[in-house]
Scaffold this motif. Sequence first.
Motif: not given
Length: 174
Positions: A42-43, A38-39, A143-147, A45-46, A149
């Motif tokens: 997320t990375w 998931h990390e 930090p990538l999102t609040p959830e 996706r941003l 890091q």
Amino acid sequence: MGADGLLLRPAKESDRRTLWRIHTQAVEALCPRAYAPHEVRTWVRLLRPEGYLRPERPRTVLVAERGRRAVGFGQVDAALGELEALYVVPDEAGHGVGATLLWALESTVWRGDAARLGLDASLNAEHFYQRHGYASVHPARRPLTPEVQLACVRMQKQRPATARGGGRPGSAAR
């Protein structure tokens, strides 16, 4: 294959998609060893092509090419002494591309007034930087999102005594 045949050049506006592609491929292939799925998702996706070479954030950005293929890039804020990015396509990892880019970006910083070069190393890149003279300072979080890091390592390297002239490490200052 070593760093032979590698050409470094300044990035141009038309390289945005290429930088994004290299960054995305490197994170997807090389970071799952150090980060949870998931990390990594997320990375990736941003990341967006328009996030590179932003005019309001002037930086030194170099592209490494082997033949006509872009195989890596790096970005440094020389004024602040901060290495902000260094990514290599997966099939070129371990073949001198990252080391060549790092040396060139360091040279840019050492030509200025910075006494040290700092960076936040991803967990999978910490040993690479240690091999190139960087010391681990402390654990950090990106930090990538609040959830999400990302754990990383704050590292730094002091300006070598021979760096004022911009020569290769170990060479006499000019």
